[in-house]
Scaffold this motif. Structure first.
Motif, mmCIF file in Angstrom:
data_model
loop_
_atom_site.group_PDB
_atom_site.id
_atom_site.type_symbol
_atom_site.label_atom_id
_atom_site.label_comp_id
_atom_site.label_asym_id
_atom_site.label_seq_id
_atom_site.Cartn_x
_atom_site.Cartn_y
_atom_site.Cartn_z
ATOM 1 N N GLY A 186 -7.706 2.210 -2.080
ATOM 2 C CA GLY A 186 -6.979 2.104 -3.339
ATOM 3 C C GLY A 186 -6.110 0.887 -3.498
ATOM 4 N N PHE A 187 -6.313 -0.151 -2.665
ATOM 5 C CA PHE A 187 -5.524 -1.370 -2.876
ATOM 6 C C PHE A 187 -6.366 -2.599 -2.577
ATOM 7 N N GLU A 188 -5.976 -3.713 -3.175
ATOM 8 C CA GLU A 188 -6.690 -4.970 -2.980
ATOM 9 C C GLU A 188 -6.092 -5.722 -1.785
ATOM 10 N N LEU A 189 -6.962 -6.166 -0.883
ATOM 11 C CA LEU A 189 -6.527 -6.935 0.280
ATOM 12 C C LEU A 189 -7.031 -8.361 0.099
ATOM 13 N N PRO A 190 -6.121 -9.325 -0.109
ATOM 14 C CA PRO A 190 -6.559 -10.712 -0.306
ATOM 15 C C PRO A 190 -7.380 -11.208 0.876
ATOM 16 N N SER A 219 2.958 0.231 4.112
ATOM 17 C CA SER A 219 3.241 -0.436 2.837
ATOM 18 C C SER A 219 3.674 0.564 1.776
ATOM 19 N N LEU A 220 3.085 1.754 1.813
ATOM 20 C CA LEU A 220 3.474 2.807 0.870
ATOM 21 C C LEU A 220 4.911 3.247 1.135
ATOM 22 N N THR A 221 5.245 3.388 2.415
ATOM 23 C CA THR A 221 6.607 3.803 2.784
ATOM 24 C C THR A 221 7.626 2.738 2.392
ATOM 25 N N ALA A 222 7.287 1.476 2.634
ATOM 26 C CA ALA A 222 8.220 0.372 2.358
ATOM 27 C C ALA A 222 8.151 -0.125 0.916
ATOM 28 N N LYS A 225 3.623 -4.800 -0.684
ATOM 29 C CA LYS A 225 2.203 -5.124 -0.588
ATOM 30 C C LYS A 225 1.877 -5.543 0.846
ATOM 31 N N VAL A 226 0.595 -5.393 1.212
ATOM 32 C CA VAL A 226 0.145 -5.828 2.532
ATOM 33 C C VAL A 226 -0.100 -7.333 2.469
ATOM 34 N N THR A 227 0.833 -8.084 3.010
ATOM 35 C CA THR A 227 0.751 -9.547 3.050
ATOM 36 C C THR A 227 0.807 -9.995 4.503
#
Length: 237
Positions: A186-190, A219-222, A225-227
């Motif tokens: 459910g999320f986009e990973l560059p 990332s959901l807890t914080a 985004k996953v960077t």
């Protein structure tokens, strides 16, 4: 697992089920295009009656077996996934009746090497499935004759039909595979972030998927985004 046969096999213990995400469309094919096509055909009953696939950990054999079971469902074909590593502590009597299903997928064949009761049970399952003209796909971590199977007749059965090696993905394929897994979650990973993961993790797809799951939860807890900076902070890379 769908079992709607009049000759229903033994009920499997709780916990043995298909992963919903383990489908052909979620598998990064890489060099395995022919393997995937053969498995699709087998799942629909239009291909080989017997298939044997093998590959090292992380190659995706378990994913492909479960994908075949998922693919059988829309075609109204009964199917079951049997990971022998998880079933080894049980009696092989659970294999009785499985031949009445349209598709039987047996994983981790190496787990029964040197176990005479299980080896004989799998040998007889081959024979019964052949007689019923249904389909059997098995998977292991090495080629049939490289397994430590003690029953010669079972070794010969494992080589019935087509035998395929499932190739590991190269780094670029792994980048795309990780991005695909992220999209499923459910999320986009560059692409640059996925490439950073591949170059800093163990390169095992199993480990990469576990890392992705950990990063997704973090990332959901914080609420971030996953960077790359987030990965460095979370993973200590």
């Amino acid at each position: 697992m769908t079992m709607n046969s009049a000759n229903a096999p033994q009920q499997l213990p709780l916990g043995i089920s298909l992963k919903d995400e383990a489908r052909f469309e979620n598998f990064q094919t890489g060099q395995n295009g022919l393997v995937c096509e053969m498995l699709r055909q087998a799942a629909l009953g239009t291909g080989e009656q017997f298939l044997y696939i093998w590959g090292s950990e992380g190659a995706g054999c378990s994913h492909l077996l479960q994908a075949a079971c998922h693919a059988a469902e829309p075609a109204r074909r009964t199917a079951v996934y049997l990971p022998l590593q998880e079933l080894l502590s049980l009696s092989p009597v659970i294999l009785e009746g499985m031949e009445h299903l349209n598709l039987v997928c047996v994983d981790n064949v190496e787990a029964i090497s040197g176990n005479p009761i299980w080896e004989e049970a799998l040998f007889h399952l081959y024979n019964r499935i052949r007689q019923e003209q249904n389909t059997l796909i098995v998977a292991a971590n090495s080629a049939p004759r490289q397994l430590q199977i003690q029953l010669p007749d079972l070794v010969s059965r494992l080589s019935w039909g087509a035998v395929f090696s499932v190739a590991q993905l190269n780094d670029e394929d792994k980048v795309q595979a990780i991005r695909l897994r992220a999209k499923i979650r459910g999320f986009e990973l560059p692409e640059d972030v996925a490439r950073y993961m591949v170059h800093h993790d163990s390169r095992s797809m199993v480990d990469l998927c576990l890392t992705l799951e950990r990063l997704d939860q973090a990332s959901l807890t914080a609420q971030r985004k996953v960077t790359i900076p987030f990965i460095k902070q979370e993973m200590g890379w």
